[in-house]
Design a protein around this motif. Structure first.
Motif, PDB file in Angstrom:
ATOM      1  N   ILE A 193       0.852  -1.180   0.000  1.00 15.69           N
ATOM      2  CA  ILE A 193       0.000   0.000   0.000  1.00 15.69           C
ATOM      3  C   ILE A 193       0.895   1.241   0.000  1.00 15.69           C
ATOM      4  O   ILE A 193       2.061   1.169   0.405  1.00 15.69           O
ATOM      5  CB  ILE A 193      -0.941   0.034   1.235  1.00 15.69           C
ATOM      6  N   PRO A 194       0.381   2.383  -0.446  1.00 12.86           N
ATOM      7  CA  PRO A 194       1.235   3.586  -0.547  1.00 12.86           C
ATOM      8  C   PRO A 194       1.453   4.267   0.802  1.00 12.86           C
ATOM      9  O   PRO A 194       0.728   5.182   1.190  1.00 12.86           O
ATOM     10  CB  PRO A 194       0.442   4.495  -1.505  1.00 12.86           C
ATOM     11  N   PHE A 195       2.474   3.825   1.529  1.00 15.77           N
ATOM     12  CA  PHE A 195       2.840   4.467   2.790  1.00 15.77           C
ATOM     13  C   PHE A 195       3.368   5.878   2.521  1.00 15.77           C
ATOM     14  O   PHE A 195       3.973   6.145   1.483  1.00 15.77           O
ATOM     15  CB  PHE A 195       3.903   3.650   3.522  1.00 15.77           C
ATOM     16  N   LYS A 196       3.175   6.766   3.499  1.00 15.03           N
ATOM     17  CA  LYS A 196       3.568   8.161   3.330  1.00 15.03           C
ATOM     18  C   LYS A 196       4.806   8.489   4.161  1.00 15.03           C
ATOM     19  O   LYS A 196       5.045   7.882   5.198  1.00 15.03           O
ATOM     20  CB  LYS A 196       2.425   9.092   3.753  1.00 15.03           C
ATOM     21  N   ASN A 197       5.553   9.483   3.695  1.00  9.93           N
ATOM     22  CA  ASN A 197       6.682  10.074   4.428  1.00  9.93           C
ATOM     23  C   ASN A 197       7.744   9.043   4.803  1.00  9.93           C
ATOM     24  O   ASN A 197       8.215   8.998   5.941  1.00  9.93           O
ATOM     25  CB  ASN A 197       6.188  10.798   5.680  1.00  9.93           C
ATOM     26  N   LEU A 198       8.125   8.237   3.846  1.00 10.23           N
ATOM     27  CA  LEU A 198       9.216   7.278   4.042  1.00 10.23           C
ATOM     28  C   LEU A 198      10.464   7.787   3.342  1.00 10.23           C
ATOM     29  O   LEU A 198      10.414   8.249   2.199  1.00 10.23           O
ATOM     30  CB  LEU A 198       8.847   5.906   3.467  1.00 10.23           C
ATOM     31  N   SER A 273      11.938   7.601   9.222  1.00  5.93           N
ATOM     32  CA  SER A 273      10.831   8.553   9.355  1.00  5.93           C
ATOM     33  C   SER A 273      10.853   9.083  10.783  1.00  5.93           C
ATOM     34  O   SER A 273      11.725   8.729  11.576  1.00  5.93           O
ATOM     35  CB  SER A 273       9.485   7.891   9.038  1.00  5.93           C
ATOM     36  N   LYS A 274       9.862   9.892  11.139  1.00 10.27           N
ATOM     37  CA  LYS A 274       9.781  10.410  12.498  1.00 10.27           C
ATOM     38  C   LYS A 274       9.474   9.301  13.503  1.00 10.27           C
ATOM     39  O   LYS A 274       9.669   9.488  14.700  1.00 10.27           O
ATOM     40  CB  LYS A 274       8.724  11.503  12.585  1.00 10.27           C
ATOM     41  N   GLY A 324      15.499  15.046  29.870  1.00 13.40           N
ATOM     42  CA  GLY A 324      14.872  16.339  30.114  1.00 13.40           C
ATOM     43  C   GLY A 324      14.432  17.050  28.865  1.00 13.40           C
ATOM     44  O   GLY A 324      14.262  18.281  28.863  1.00 13.40           O
ATOM     45  N   LYS A 325      14.224  16.299  27.774  1.00 14.40           N
ATOM     46  CA  LYS A 325      13.795  16.913  26.530  1.00 14.40           C
ATOM     47  C   LYS A 325      12.302  17.189  26.572  1.00 14.40           C
ATOM     48  O   LYS A 325      11.534  16.447  27.162  1.00 14.40           O
ATOM     49  CB  LYS A 325      14.111  15.998  25.339  1.00 14.40           C
ATOM     50  N   SER A 326      11.892  18.244  25.895  1.00 15.89           N
ATOM     51  CA  SER A 326      10.474  18.581  25.822  1.00 15.89           C
ATOM     52  C   SER A 326       9.791  17.665  24.830  1.00 15.89           C
ATOM     53  O   SER A 326      10.253  17.516  23.691  1.00 15.89           O
ATOM     54  CB  SER A 326      10.295  20.039  25.397  1.00 15.89           C
ATOM     55  N   ILE A 327       8.694  17.044  25.235  1.00 18.61           N
ATOM     56  CA  ILE A 327       7.966  16.142  24.355  1.00 18.61           C
ATOM     57  C   ILE A 327       7.431  16.880  23.141  1.00 18.61           C
ATOM     58  O   ILE A 327       7.277  16.321  22.070  1.00 18.61           O
ATOM     59  CB  ILE A 327       6.803  15.470  25.114  1.00 18.61           C
ATOM     60  N   ASP A 328       7.156  18.174  23.270  1.00 18.64           N
ATOM     61  CA  ASP A 328       6.600  18.940  22.155  1.00 18.64           C
ATOM     62  C   ASP A 328       7.592  19.079  21.007  1.00 18.64           C
ATOM     63  O   ASP A 328       7.201  19.372  19.882  1.00 18.64           O
ATOM     64  CB  ASP A 328       6.186  20.343  22.624  1.00 18.64           C
ATOM     65  N   LYS A 329       8.880  18.888  21.284  1.00 21.56           N
ATOM     66  CA  LYS A 329       9.880  19.070  20.243  1.00 21.56           C
ATOM     67  C   LYS A 329      10.367  17.755  19.649  1.00 21.56           C
ATOM     68  O   LYS A 329      11.299  17.748  18.861  1.00 21.56           O
ATOM     69  CB  LYS A 329      11.093  19.823  20.811  1.00 21.56           C
ATOM     70  N   GLU A 330       9.725  16.649  19.989  1.00 21.59           N
ATOM     71  CA  GLU A 330      10.227  15.355  19.538  1.00 21.59           C
ATOM     72  C   GLU A 330      10.140  15.216  18.028  1.00 21.59           C
ATOM     73  O   GLU A 330      10.984  14.564  17.405  1.00 21.59           O
ATOM     74  CB  GLU A 330       9.459  14.221  20.204  1.00 21.59           C
ATOM     75  N   THR A 331       9.141  15.845  17.405  1.00 22.50           N
ATOM     76  CA  THR A 331       9.044  15.736  15.953  1.00 22.50           C
ATOM     77  C   THR A 331      10.233  16.386  15.266  1.00 22.50           C
ATOM     78  O   THR A 331      10.651  15.946  14.194  1.00 22.50           O
ATOM     79  CB  THR A 331       7.750  16.395  15.463  1.00 22.50           C
ATOM     80  N   GLU A 332      10.807  17.424  15.890  1.00 19.62           N
ATOM     81  CA  GLU A 332      11.979  18.060  15.309  1.00 19.62           C
ATOM     82  C   GLU A 332      13.182  17.116  15.355  1.00 19.62           C
ATOM     83  O   GLU A 332      13.976  17.063  14.420  1.00 19.62           O
ATOM     84  CB  GLU A 332      12.294  19.349  16.066  1.00 19.62           C
ATOM     85  N   TRP A 333      13.296  16.339  16.433  1.00 22.88           N
ATOM     86  CA  TRP A 333      14.436  15.410  16.523  1.00 22.88           C
ATOM     87  C   TRP A 333      14.322  14.351  15.436  1.00 22.88           C
ATOM     88  O   TRP A 333      15.272  14.059  14.726  1.00 22.88           O
ATOM     89  CB  TRP A 333      14.455  14.705  17.875  1.00 22.88           C
TER      90      TRP A 333
END
Length: 347
Positions: A193-198, A273-274, A324-333
């Motif tokens: 199937i067409p997976f996205k963002n790979l 991917s993320k 001690g990383k912020s969970i809100d910034k995990e997508t940036e990592w």
């Protein structure tokens, strides 16, 4: 408007609300069945890559992924016309009740009541109308969507390897269900199937001795230096060859044309991917020439690294929290890729 009329109108609204209550029970039971079935399918999707003897039946995992996703899509996107009519009837009934209450209170406000009593009546009718609007728009509106009722991912969200949800392992699922197809000198990677963002990277090694087992080889994990070599796949630009897989060209074997006679080739496909990093290994032998070829190679093993499962039991999730990383910034990592190893370099 006499007291008898007001009493009759209130009795009518009471009966209509009782009917709406019975309808709500029917709708909830029907929706709960779909939600429970969808959740079971979702659990089976997440456990697919970890089945015993996964790679023994060549291509079976790809067929299972397609069948399971198709079933999930059918349940999530089911259009039940009869249920929608019942919901519309309940919404109209609630609207009618709200209008009756507003009319009665509007009439009573014209009577000789004190300002306190008028304020109480006005407050009560406004509050009742707000509840009616909430049920019409929010509650009954959500009941038409199985994914919203059960807080389940939609099909598009489930295909996205960048979305970080609890238990999501789409990148692993894409890796184990992938296959390589060699057409002449071109290597294609295919997914059911067409997976996205790979993001994908393939490394080919020509093994001189065809009997040598690639399992014993040691290939270093160097994501930091190799991230620039990854290619992002556009799920809208896949190709159909001679089957129903979504294929993307990722490598040209022309460089091996002079050296592949009676040799085996080991391929390592890395997906990023993320959600994390997964490498899958392919092995094929007896490739006499890279011209006039058309065959499929299936994976025989995979390795997961830094998969974000958002669980207290997951070591990587615990490490992020401990750092001690912020969970809100995990997508940036996860977006940079380098952050995987950067976390460990801080120690």
């Amino acid at each position: 408007m006499s007291g008898e009329t007001i009493g009759m109108l209130l009795a009518i609204t009471s009966g209509m609300l009782s009917l709406v209550g019975l309808i709500s029970i029917f709708i909830s039971m029907n929706s709960q069945h779909n939600v429970q079935r969808s959740r079971e399918i979702l659990w089976s999707i997440f456990t697919l890559p970890y089945k015993k003897n996964l790679f023994l039946e060549k291509g079976a995992i790809g067929q299972e992924v397609f069948r399971t996703f198709l079933l999930y899509e059918q349940i999530i996107n089911e259009k039940n016309t009869f249920l929608r009519r019942i919901i519309s009837f309940a919404q109209i009934t609630l609207t009618f009740c709200g209008l009756i209450w507003t009319t009665i209170v509007g009439y009573l406000l014209k009577q000789s009541f004190s300002s306190v009593e008028r304020s109480i009546l006005l407050f009560c009718v406004i509050l009742a109308d707000i509840f009616v609007l909430y049920f019409i728009i929010k509650i009954f509106g959500l009941l038409t969507s199985t994914s919203k009722v059960g807080r389940l991912p939609t099909v598009n969200e489930l295909l996205d390897a960048d979305i970080l949800t609890a238990g999501s392992n789409i990148i692993t699922l894409a890796s184990v269900s992938s296959q390589l197809k060699i057409v002449n000198s071109e290597i294609y990677i295919g997914f059911p199937i067409p997976f996205k963002n790979l993001m994908v990277h393939i490394s080919i090694q020509d093994t001189v001795e065809s009997s040598e087992s690639p399992v014993e080889k040691n290939y270093n994990f160097d994501l930091v230096n190799g991230i620039k070599d990854f290619k992002k796949l556009d799920y809208r630009e896949f190709k159909l060859l001679d089957d129903d897989y979504c294929y993307y060209p990722i490598y040209d074997l022309s460089a091996f044309e002079k050296g592949v006679a009676q040799n085996s080739i080991f391929a390592k496909v890395e997906l990023l991917s993320k959600q994390g990093y997964v490498s899958t290994e392919f092995y094929f032998e007896g490739l006499l020439t890279v011209n006039n070829t058309n065959f499929v190679i299936y994976p025989y093993s995979f390795i997961e690294r830094f998969i974000n499962r958002k669980s207290e039991l997951d070591p990587f999730s615990r490490y992020i929290k401990r750092s001690g990383k912020s969970i809100d910034k995990e997508t940036e990592w996860f977006n940079t890729g380098k952050s995987f190893l950067a976390l460990f370099d801080e120690e």
